[in-house]
Design a protein around this motif. Sequence first.
Motif, PDB file in Angstrom:
ATOM      1  N   TRP A 153     -31.689  -7.585 -29.886  1.00 34.02           N
ATOM      2  CA  TRP A 153     -31.730  -6.796 -28.654  1.00 34.02           C
ATOM      3  C   TRP A 153     -32.388  -5.437 -28.838  1.00 34.02           C
ATOM      4  CZ3 TRP A 153     -31.416  -9.372 -24.476  1.00 34.02           C
ATOM      5  CH2 TRP A 153     -30.580 -10.479 -24.368  1.00 34.02           C
ATOM      6  N   GLN A 154     -32.242  -4.829 -29.972  1.00 35.31           N
ATOM      7  CA  GLN A 154     -32.776  -3.471 -30.132  1.00 35.31           C
ATOM      8  C   GLN A 154     -34.289  -3.415 -29.946  1.00 35.31           C
ATOM      9  OE1 GLN A 154     -31.565  -1.582 -33.777  1.00 35.31           O
ATOM     10  NE2 GLN A 154     -32.606   0.360 -33.298  1.00 35.31           N
ATOM     11  N   PRO A 155     -35.077  -4.306 -30.573  1.00 39.70           N
ATOM     12  CA  PRO A 155     -36.520  -4.258 -30.313  1.00 39.70           C
ATOM     13  C   PRO A 155     -36.863  -4.566 -28.864  1.00 39.70           C
ATOM     14  CG  PRO A 155     -36.056  -5.488 -32.327  1.00 39.70           C
ATOM     15  CD  PRO A 155     -34.751  -5.278 -31.637  1.00 39.70           C
ATOM     16  N   PHE A 156     -36.096  -5.440 -28.255  1.00 37.44           N
ATOM     17  CA  PHE A 156     -36.379  -5.790 -26.868  1.00 37.44           C
ATOM     18  C   PHE A 156     -36.109  -4.597 -25.937  1.00 37.44           C
ATOM     19  CE2 PHE A 156     -34.880  -7.372 -22.737  1.00 37.44           C
ATOM     20  CZ  PHE A 156     -35.997  -8.075 -22.324  1.00 37.44           C
ATOM     21  N   ILE A 157     -34.990  -3.928 -26.132  1.00 40.88           N
ATOM     22  CA  ILE A 157     -34.680  -2.776 -25.266  1.00 40.88           C
ATOM     23  C   ILE A 157     -35.696  -1.656 -25.482  1.00 40.88           C
ATOM     24  CG2 ILE A 157     -32.975  -0.980 -24.811  1.00 40.88           C
ATOM     25  CD1 ILE A 157     -30.825  -3.044 -25.469  1.00 40.88           C
ATOM     26  N   ALA A 158     -36.148  -1.506 -26.714  1.00 40.86           N
ATOM     27  CA  ALA A 158     -37.172  -0.490 -26.973  1.00 40.86           C
ATOM     28  C   ALA A 158     -38.467  -0.842 -26.259  1.00 40.86           C
ATOM     29  CB  ALA A 158     -37.401  -0.377 -28.476  1.00 40.86           C
ATOM     30  N   ALA A 159     -38.820  -2.138 -26.221  1.00 38.87           N
ATOM     31  CA  ALA A 159     -40.039  -2.550 -25.526  1.00 38.87           C
ATOM     32  C   ALA A 159     -39.902  -2.329 -24.024  1.00 38.87           C
ATOM     33  CB  ALA A 159     -40.343  -4.012 -25.827  1.00 38.87           C
ATOM     34  N   VAL A 160     -38.693  -2.591 -23.460  1.00 36.48           N
ATOM     35  CA  VAL A 160     -38.478  -2.356 -22.028  1.00 36.48           C
ATOM     36  C   VAL A 160     -38.572  -0.860 -21.720  1.00 36.48           C
ATOM     37  CG1 VAL A 160     -36.801  -2.515 -20.156  1.00 36.48           C
ATOM     38  CG2 VAL A 160     -37.134  -4.450 -21.708  1.00 36.48           C
ATOM     39  N   GLY A 161     -38.017  -0.025 -22.605  1.00 34.95           N
ATOM     40  CA  GLY A 161     -38.106   1.421 -22.395  1.00 34.95           C
ATOM     41  C   GLY A 161     -39.535   1.923 -22.459  1.00 34.95           C
ATOM     42  N   SER A 162     -40.346   1.294 -23.315  1.00 30.82           N
ATOM     43  CA  SER A 162     -41.751   1.716 -23.400  1.00 30.82           C
ATOM     44  C   SER A 162     -42.524   1.328 -22.159  1.00 30.82           C
ATOM     45  CB  SER A 162     -42.402   1.085 -24.631  1.00 30.82           C
ATOM     46  OG  SER A 162     -41.735   1.464 -25.825  1.00 30.82           O
ATOM     47  N   ALA A 163     -42.029   0.307 -21.416  1.00 26.15           N
ATOM     48  CA  ALA A 163     -42.729  -0.118 -20.204  1.00 26.15           C
ATOM     49  C   ALA A 163     -42.386   0.731 -18.996  1.00 26.15           C
ATOM     50  CB  ALA A 163     -42.391  -1.580 -19.913  1.00 26.15           C
ATOM     51  N   GLU A 164     -41.493   1.710 -19.121  1.00 29.74           N
ATOM     52  CA  GLU A 164     -41.128   2.545 -17.973  1.00 29.74           C
ATOM     53  C   GLU A 164     -42.279   3.475 -17.601  1.00 29.74           C
ATOM     54  OE1 GLU A 164     -37.665   4.582 -19.252  1.00 29.74           O
ATOM     55  OE2 GLU A 164     -36.314   2.884 -18.861  1.00 29.74           O
ATOM     56  N   PRO A 165     -42.524   3.641 -16.321  1.00 28.90           N
ATOM     57  CA  PRO A 165     -43.580   4.569 -15.882  1.00 28.90           C
ATOM     58  C   PRO A 165     -43.219   6.014 -16.256  1.00 28.90           C
ATOM     59  CG  PRO A 165     -42.951   3.063 -14.128  1.00 28.90           C
ATOM     60  CD  PRO A 165     -41.910   2.936 -15.196  1.00 28.90           C
ATOM     61  N   PRO A 166     -44.186   6.890 -16.247  1.00 28.20           N
ATOM     62  CA  PRO A 166     -43.898   8.303 -16.543  1.00 28.20           C
ATOM     63  C   PRO A 166     -42.908   8.887 -15.521  1.00 28.20           C
ATOM     64  CG  PRO A 166     -46.255   7.882 -16.673  1.00 28.20           C
ATOM     65  CD  PRO A 166     -45.622   6.650 -16.095  1.00 28.20           C
ATOM     66  N   GLY A 167     -41.976   9.667 -16.003  1.00 24.07           N
ATOM     67  CA  GLY A 167     -40.985  10.289 -15.133  1.00 24.07           C
ATOM     68  C   GLY A 167     -39.674   9.544 -15.115  1.00 24.07           C
ATOM     69  N   LEU A 168     -39.657   8.275 -15.604  1.00 25.14           N
ATOM     70  CA  LEU A 168     -38.421   7.499 -15.653  1.00 25.14           C
ATOM     71  C   LEU A 168     -37.780   7.649 -17.035  1.00 25.14           C
ATOM     72  CD1 LEU A 168     -39.172   4.100 -13.829  1.00 25.14           C
ATOM     73  CD2 LEU A 168     -37.620   5.897 -13.091  1.00 25.14           C
ATOM     74  N   ARG A 169     -36.478   7.770 -17.044  1.00 29.29           N
ATOM     75  CA  ARG A 169     -35.746   7.811 -18.293  1.00 29.29           C
ATOM     76  C   ARG A 169     -34.548   6.857 -18.185  1.00 29.29           C
ATOM     77  NH1 ARG A 169     -35.029  12.524 -15.515  1.00 29.29           N
ATOM     78  NH2 ARG A 169     -32.884  13.155 -14.986  1.00 29.29           N
ATOM     79  N   MET A 170     -34.376   6.065 -19.203  1.00 32.01           N
ATOM     80  CA  MET A 170     -33.350   5.029 -19.190  1.00 32.01           C
ATOM     81  C   MET A 170     -31.975   5.649 -19.256  1.00 32.01           C
ATOM     82  SD  MET A 170     -33.022   1.669 -21.698  1.00 32.01           S
ATOM     83  CE  MET A 170     -34.708   1.186 -21.335  1.00 32.01           C
ATOM     84  N   LYS A 171     -31.087   5.168 -18.348  1.00 29.30           N
ATOM     85  CA  LYS A 171     -29.729   5.690 -18.308  1.00 29.30           C
ATOM     86  C   LYS A 171     -28.747   4.732 -18.985  1.00 29.30           C
ATOM     87  CE  LYS A 171     -26.041   7.023 -15.113  1.00 29.30           C
ATOM     88  NZ  LYS A 171     -25.634   7.168 -13.706  1.00 29.30           N
ATOM     89  N   SER A 172     -28.837   3.407 -18.641  1.00 27.11           N
ATOM     90  CA  SER A 172     -27.910   2.437 -19.205  1.00 27.11           C
ATOM     91  C   SER A 172     -28.551   1.049 -19.198  1.00 27.11           C
ATOM     92  CB  SER A 172     -26.598   2.392 -18.415  1.00 27.11           C
ATOM     93  OG  SER A 172     -26.846   1.979 -17.073  1.00 27.11           O
ATOM     94  N   VAL A 173     -27.995   0.220 -20.090  1.00 30.61           N
ATOM     95  CA  VAL A 173     -28.460  -1.177 -20.188  1.00 30.61           C
ATOM     96  C   VAL A 173     -27.230  -2.067 -20.271  1.00 30.61           C
ATOM     97  CG1 VAL A 173     -29.758  -2.871 -21.522  1.00 30.61           C
ATOM     98  CG2 VAL A 173     -30.605  -0.520 -21.355  1.00 30.61           C
TER      99      VAL A 173
END
Length: 262
Positions: A153-173
């Motif tokens: 899961w850790q590499p996958f969540i990191a890949a999803v976080g990298s796909a976020e547009p500028p200005g978005l920050r991940m709060k929870s998964v």
Amino acid sequence: MSITIRRPVEPQDSPESEEKASGAKTPGQRKPISKKPKSALRQPQAGAGEGLVVGGDPRVDLLPPEVRSARRNARTRRGFAWGVLAVFLVVVMASGGAFGLNIVAQGQLLVAQARTNELLSEQQKYTEVRNIQNQVDVAVAAKQVGASTEVAWQPFIAAVGSAEPPGLRMKSVTIDSASPIAVYQQSTDPLQGPRIATVTVVALSNTFPDVPGWLRAVLQVRGVVDATAGTVNRDDGGVYTSSITIHVGEALFTKRFETKGQ
């Protein structure tokens, strides 16, 4: 019963006797003499019985026809007896051959059984080794089953976080994944593919988030089957809270303990 009678040959009359029988002879005249062929004396007379031979040796066959019939029947019975004897000999030889083959097969069976008993007695010496090997096999199978639904899961969540547009920050998964002892519930929507887990991501932004662009980027991540947008809320401080739901497939299984060929 047939009777054969041969009649004696009558002597031919001489010319002189013929002349005496005819009386006085006329001067200057001679009576012609007629000669019968010898074969005529041996021809059977008209009306003679069957088997009658004229001029032969006298013979009489007094043997009844029943005796000849009995002799013919005796020859036939002897032929049948020889035939039955031949069949009996063939059956005896075939039975002897089958019995011999049976003896050989029984001997081979006894040898094989003795060899089997010998091998079983040898196996008893390695009972403990076999028990340990069985325990090892059970442990390997349990490890394979337990890790069959393992996902990095850790590499996958990191890949999803990298796909976020500028200005978005991940709060929870939040992750809802499959279990080794239960089948993961699938969606009834035909437009959604088979999944092994559901990931819900919540992100914060100070401006209105670009959710469509976020979904397009997430769909490019390895293992993502489909993704849908959630809700977008704005709190009193002007912060936007948005969420997306991601379904992942079997491509994320690590398969660490899977043996080759499976």
